[in-house]
Design a protein around this motif. Structure first.
Motif, PDB file in Angstrom:
ATOM      1  N   ALA A 234       1.076  -1.172  -0.022  1.00  0.00           N
ATOM      2  CA  ALA A 234      -0.053  -0.081  -0.119  1.00  0.00           C
ATOM      3  C   ALA A 234       1.057   1.135  -0.171  1.00  0.00           C
ATOM      4  O   ALA A 234       1.812   1.351   0.982  1.00  0.00           O
ATOM      5  N   VAL A 235       0.734   2.055  -0.819  1.00  0.00           N
ATOM      6  CA  VAL A 235       1.910   3.285  -1.173  1.00  0.00           C
ATOM      7  C   VAL A 235       1.175   4.503  -1.261  1.00  0.00           C
ATOM      8  O   VAL A 235      -0.212   4.714  -1.145  1.00  0.00           O
ATOM      9  N   GLU A 236       1.942   5.497  -0.782  1.00  0.00           N
ATOM     10  CA  GLU A 236       1.357   6.770  -0.946  1.00  0.00           C
ATOM     11  C   GLU A 236       2.564   7.562  -1.663  1.00  0.00           C
ATOM     12  O   GLU A 236       3.713   7.929  -1.143  1.00  0.00           O
ATOM     13  N   ASP A 237       2.371   8.138  -2.829  1.00  0.00           N
ATOM     14  CA  ASP A 237       3.326   8.804  -3.616  1.00  0.00           C
ATOM     15  C   ASP A 237       3.116  10.368  -3.325  1.00  0.00           C
ATOM     16  O   ASP A 237       1.970  10.798  -3.285  1.00  0.00           O
ATOM     17  N   VAL A 238       4.573  10.911  -3.495  1.00  0.00           N
ATOM     18  CA  VAL A 238       4.534  12.490  -3.506  1.00  0.00           C
ATOM     19  C   VAL A 238       5.046  12.727  -4.876  1.00  0.00           C
ATOM     20  O   VAL A 238       6.117  12.253  -5.229  1.00  0.00           O
ATOM     21  N   LEU A 293      -0.472  11.246  -3.404  1.00  0.00           N
ATOM     22  CA  LEU A 293      -1.364  10.175  -4.224  1.00  0.00           C
ATOM     23  C   LEU A 293      -1.552   8.730  -3.625  1.00  0.00           C
ATOM     24  O   LEU A 293      -0.328   7.842  -3.915  1.00  0.00           O
ATOM     25  N   PRO A 294      -2.247   8.410  -2.785  1.00  0.00           N
ATOM     26  CA  PRO A 294      -2.335   7.197  -2.156  1.00  0.00           C
ATOM     27  C   PRO A 294      -2.713   6.021  -3.104  1.00  0.00           C
ATOM     28  O   PRO A 294      -3.688   6.370  -3.919  1.00  0.00           O
ATOM     29  N   THR A 368      10.374   8.936  -2.394  1.00  0.00           N
ATOM     30  CA  THR A 368       9.227   9.521  -2.783  1.00  0.00           C
ATOM     31  C   THR A 368       8.040   8.686  -2.632  1.00  0.00           C
ATOM     32  O   THR A 368       6.915   9.101  -2.957  1.00  0.00           O
ATOM     33  N   ARG A 369       8.120   7.778  -2.094  1.00  0.00           N
ATOM     34  CA  ARG A 369       7.032   6.850  -2.035  1.00  0.00           C
ATOM     35  C   ARG A 369       6.817   6.128  -0.526  1.00  0.00           C
ATOM     36  O   ARG A 369       7.916   5.227  -0.252  1.00  0.00           O
ATOM     37  N   VAL A 370       5.881   6.021   0.211  1.00  0.00           N
ATOM     38  CA  VAL A 370       5.759   5.466   1.588  1.00  0.00           C
ATOM     39  C   VAL A 370       5.188   3.930   1.206  1.00  0.00           C
ATOM     40  O   VAL A 370       4.342   3.953   0.328  1.00  0.00           O
ATOM     41  N   HIS A 371       5.610   3.034   1.736  1.00  0.00           N
ATOM     42  CA  HIS A 371       5.320   1.652   1.604  1.00  0.00           C
ATOM     43  C   HIS A 371       4.747   1.153   2.863  1.00  0.00           C
ATOM     44  O   HIS A 371       5.637   1.198   4.290  1.00  0.00           O
ATOM     45  N   ARG A 372       3.654   0.374   2.774  1.00  0.00           N
ATOM     46  CA  ARG A 372       3.062  -0.254   3.904  1.00  0.00           C
ATOM     47  C   ARG A 372       2.628  -1.658   3.478  1.00  0.00           C
ATOM     48  O   ARG A 372       2.082  -1.690   2.576  1.00  0.00           O
ATOM     49  N   ASP A 373       3.175  -2.560   4.406  1.00  0.00           N
ATOM     50  CA  ASP A 373       2.942  -3.918   4.089  1.00  0.00           C
ATOM     51  C   ASP A 373       1.410  -4.516   4.031  1.00  0.00           C
ATOM     52  O   ASP A 373       0.790  -4.146   5.032  1.00  0.00           O
ATOM     53  N   PRO A 374       0.978  -5.157   2.959  1.00  0.00           N
ATOM     54  CA  PRO A 374      -0.468  -5.481   2.922  1.00  0.00           C
ATOM     55  C   PRO A 374      -0.735  -6.629   3.837  1.00  0.00           C
ATOM     56  O   PRO A 374      -1.949  -6.867   3.935  1.00  0.00           O
ATOM     57  N   ASN A 375       0.315  -7.489   4.033  1.00  0.00           N
ATOM     58  CA  ASN A 375      -0.054  -8.527   4.873  1.00  0.00           C
ATOM     59  C   ASN A 375      -0.304  -8.257   6.416  1.00  0.00           C
ATOM     60  O   ASN A 375       0.410  -7.384   7.046  1.00  0.00           O
TER      61      ASN A 375
END
Length: 420
Positions: A234-238, A293-294, A368-375
């Motif tokens: 799950a990402v959040e782009d800047v 941009l999530p 430039t991108r936050v990463h969150r583990d989907p598991n």
């Protein structure tokens, strides 16, 4: 420039209260000495104020006659293993003489013991994670018996070699040593291997020392391995004019490095051209801007059927950033097991961009991108990385992996896989 990069170009800015970042920059500016600082001293001055970012991708470096001097705002927690072994029983963990382990220092037995591969069985060993060296560990057994064991810095070997190769083994053993786009030609061969091996009863994906780069090759490989859908980070782009400039800096520098194959050079030339166009168009059409941009992405499997074999993903602390996507995806594939040691822990904020501070000459990297583990129970932590399902103790790694592969396809595969 540092303030502009962190507040407008760095995706991790949103992970902290804005006033925390503003206060850090203000304090760094106010506490600068009157005299000019050399690069190393200025770098240390900055780090005293921004280390709270705890991000292995945020780093400052400079060059001198000895080369590149890099420091990040987080640190890898290295694994240190003791040579004592225990067996898990209903009564707890016992040593070879049947004495129950009560604890090690301030650690409870269950919190410090890790399952270690010893096919066709599993043993348990104390393993500590620390950014600083640890020399020994004292444990208490039943009967007030004290046992002190030296600790070894875990290392799984396998240094240089071809970017991608298939090793000699009774099963597919795929060895990937880089994920850099400069080696695109070789990595396309790796992607193509998924269709060749997906019907095998066991496959080894060996990512020791693969480093970072682009996880697109891994994503494509996993999509071709199975028909099942997989969740991506799950990402959040800047997106901003700042990181568009950072993209031009980054890809221009990567293109200048030697060692790119023909496929890599072609791609990098096109990527630099794209960076130039995007920056020029954004400044003409919008001027300064900042968009967040999530996104959540589902990767559709492209194989004709689900993967039905056993997948062994072999990782070590050299599996960093893009490489760590392999663990996140593998844990969604039934029959996959992650072995080795903990990964580097450099994924919280990725998609690097580079900047140069004009007065000091220091270089700065920021994602430039936050990463969150989907598991739900993914277990990733910056600096620590992913923990393996089954640890290797660093001795005869290749032999142990071969024995594990044989065990997983034998009559009692559950004997060589720890219960989750």
């Amino acid at each position: 420039v540092l303030e502009r990069v962190l507040t407008r170009g760095y995706a991790g800015y949103g992970l902290h209260p804005p006033e925390r970042v503003g206060r850090a920059i203000a304090e760094a500016r106010a506490s600068l000495p009157d005299q000019t600082l050399p690069p190393r001293a200025f770098r240390e001055h900055v780090f005293r104020h921004v280390s709270f970012l705890d991000d292995n991708h945020v780093g400052l470096w400079f060059y001198d006659d000895e080369g590149r001097h890099f420091r990040a705002t987080s640190e890898h927690r290295q694994a240190y293993v003791a040579d004592v072994r225990f067996t898990r029983t209903d009564a707890g963990f016992v040593d070879p003489e049947g004495r129950r382990l009560l604890g090690c220092g301030d650690h409870a037995a269950a919190s410090i013991l890790r399952s270690v591969a010893a096919p066709p069985a599993i043993s348990w060993a104390p393993i500590l994670l620390s950014p600083l060296p640890i020399e020994s560990l004292s444990c208490t057994l039943e009967g007030d018996v004290e046992v002190t064991s030296p600790l070894r810095r875990l290392s799984l070997g396998r240094g240089g070699g071809a970017p991608y190769e298939r090793l000699e083994a009774p099963f597919p053993w795929l060895r990937v040593r880089t994920l850099a786009y400069s080696r695109r030609g070789a990595l396309e061969e790796f992607v193509a291997s998924a269709t060749e091996v997906r019907d095998a009863p066991v496959v080894v994906l060996d990512l020791r020392r693969a480093g970072g780069g682009s996880d697109r090759f891994l994503v494509r490989w996993f999509r071709d391995l199975t028909s099942a859908d997989l969740s991506y980070w799950a990402v959040e782009d800047v997106r901003s004019e700042v990181n568009l400039q950072g993209a031009l800096n980054f890809w221009g520098c990567v293109r200048s490095f030697s060692g790119a194959d023909a496929g890599g050079r072609e791609w990098l030339d096109a990527r630099v051209g794209r960076a130039e166009r995007e920056l020029d168009e954004a400044m003409r059409q919008r001027g300064p801007f900042r968009d967040v941009l999530p996104d959540r992405v589902t990767l559709e499997g492209r194989a004709p059927a689900p993967f039905g074999g056993r997948l062994i993903v072999l990782v070590d602390r050299g599996c960093a950033s893009a490489c760590e996507t392999s663990v996140m995806l593998a844990r969604q594939v039934p029959g996959a097991i992650v072995v080795g040691e903990n990964t580097e822990g450099t994924m919280k904020v990725g998609e690097l961009r580079w900047y140069r501070l004009p007065e000091s000459g220091l270089w700065l990297s920021a994602g430039t991108r936050v990463h969150r583990d989907p598991n739900p129970n993914g277990g990733f932590a910056e600096g620590r990385g992913f923990l393996p399902d089954l640890w290797l103790d660093g001795r005869d790694v290749d032999g142990t992996v071969r024995a594990l592969a044989e065990c997983l396809t034998g009559p009692e595969p559950e004997a060589c896989v720890p219960a989750r």
